[in-house]
Scaffold this active site. Structure first.
Site, short mmCIF file in Angstrom:
data_model
loop_
_atom_site.label_atom_id
_atom_site.label_comp_id
_atom_site.label_asym_id
_atom_site.label_seq_id
_atom_site.Cartn_x
_atom_site.Cartn_y
_atom_site.Cartn_z
N GLY A 46 0.67 -1.05 0.04
CA GLY A 46 -0.18 0.64 -0.08
C GLY A 46 0.95 1.33 -0.32
O GLY A 46 1.96 0.91 -0.19
N GLN A 51 3.13 9.86 1.17
CA GLN A 51 3.67 9.36 1.34
C GLN A 51 5.05 9.68 -0.35
O GLN A 51 6.51 9.14 -0.58
CB GLN A 51 4.34 7.60 1.03
CG GLN A 51 3.58 7.28 2.10
CD GLN A 51 3.02 5.56 2.21
OE1 GLN A 51 2.03 5.71 2.54
NE2 GLN A 51 4.81 5.12 3.09
N CYS A 88 5.98 0.14 7.25
CA CYS A 88 6.06 1.36 6.42
C CYS A 88 7.06 1.56 5.32
O CYS A 88 8.27 1.68 5.46
CB CYS A 88 5.13 2.16 6.76
SG CYS A 88 4.84 3.43 6.37
N LEU A 89 7.14 1.78 3.91
CA LEU A 89 7.86 2.22 3.23
C LEU A 89 8.15 3.55 3.90
O LEU A 89 10.01 3.84 3.37
CB LEU A 89 7.66 2.06 1.87
CG LEU A 89 6.89 1.21 1.48
CD1 LEU A 89 5.87 1.59 -0.17
CD2 LEU A 89 7.98 0.02 0.99
N HIS A 130 -3.87 1.51 7.62
CA HIS A 130 -2.66 2.01 7.74
C HIS A 130 -2.79 2.73 6.81
O HIS A 130 -2.26 3.85 6.49
CB HIS A 130 -1.72 0.96 7.55
CG HIS A 130 -0.33 1.69 7.71
ND1 HIS A 130 0.66 0.64 7.57
CD2 HIS A 130 0.65 2.57 6.52
CE1 HIS A 130 1.69 1.30 7.69
NE2 HIS A 130 1.43 1.58 6.81
N GLU A 131 -2.91 2.74 5.30
CA GLU A 131 -2.77 3.67 4.22
C GLU A 131 -4.28 5.10 4.07
O GLU A 131 -3.20 5.92 4.60
CB GLU A 131 -3.16 3.33 2.93
CG GLU A 131 -2.63 1.84 2.36
CD GLU A 131 -0.75 2.58 2.74
OE1 GLU A 131 -0.31 3.88 2.30
OE2 GLU A 131 0.17 1.45 3.15
N HIS A 134 -2.11 7.52 6.91
CA HIS A 134 -1.35 8.12 6.61
C HIS A 134 -1.38 9.59 5.68
O HIS A 134 -1.72 11.23 5.94
CB HIS A 134 -0.75 7.45 5.10
CG HIS A 134 0.27 6.62 5.57
ND1 HIS A 134 1.50 7.33 6.14
CD2 HIS A 134 0.75 5.38 5.53
CE1 HIS A 134 2.36 6.50 6.31
NE2 HIS A 134 1.53 5.28 5.36
NI NI Z 1 3.15 3.42 5.52
#
Ligand code: NI
Length: 162
Positions: A46, A51, A88-89, A130-131, A134
């Site tokens: 995701g 991000q 998380c990236l 989670h997304e 963000h």
């Molecule tokens: Ni993330």
């Protein structure tokens, strides 16, 4: 489709509230395509627009069931509870156990502004939560019950880590 740079923790943009998308033009379409390319290249499941440095309410997800894009997503129903280990990236080298709803129902629009609706459970539900966090400037580490370092060792006093 281009790979965009993934913003890392410490950058202010990750703590800001993203803005509602009201123009569904070519730019949005290109951004969404780029988000998919960037997510697949980084082997994530995701990615949220902040991000890649864009404060827009857009997320892309693929938990192995095909690509899903959500613009202006809102969770309209949720039930149950599950605790999973997340990464998380934007937060390399850290994972954490987070408690989320087991099931969610989310309403959004696609890149053309057409309404879409998803009912998700398990990993898909975790990923949506989670997304969407963000988009409100919240990272998984802010909600984690436990945090682990890159060697999978629990970090005690995790609040002080970042
Ligand atoms: Ni993330």
């Amino acid at each position: 489709m281009a790979i965009r740079k993934i913003v890392k923790v410490g950058d202010d943009i990750l703590t800001k509230k993203a803005k509602t998308v009201d123009k569904f033009d070519k730019k949005i379409s290109v951004l969404i395509d780029d988000m998919f390319s960037t997510m697949y290249e980084a082997e994530g499941v995701g990615l949220a627009a902040p991000q890649v440095g864009m404060l827009k309410r857009i997320v892309v997800i693929d938990v192995g069931e095909g690509p899903v894009e959500m613009v202006n997503p809102v969770i309209v129903e949720q039930s149950g509870e599950q605790t999973c280990k997340e990464g998380c990236l934007s937060v390399p080298g850290l994972t954490g156990e987070v408690t989320r709803p087991e099931k969610v129902k989310v309403k959004a629009v696609n890149r053309k502004g057409q309404e879409v609706e998803y009912e998700a459970e398990g990993l898909f539900a975790v990923c949506i939560c989670h997304e969407l966090d963000h988009l409100d400037g919240i990272l998984f580490k802010d909600k984690a019950n436990k945090l682990y370092d890159e060697d999978d060792q629990e970090i005690v006093n995790g609040q002080d880590v970042m």
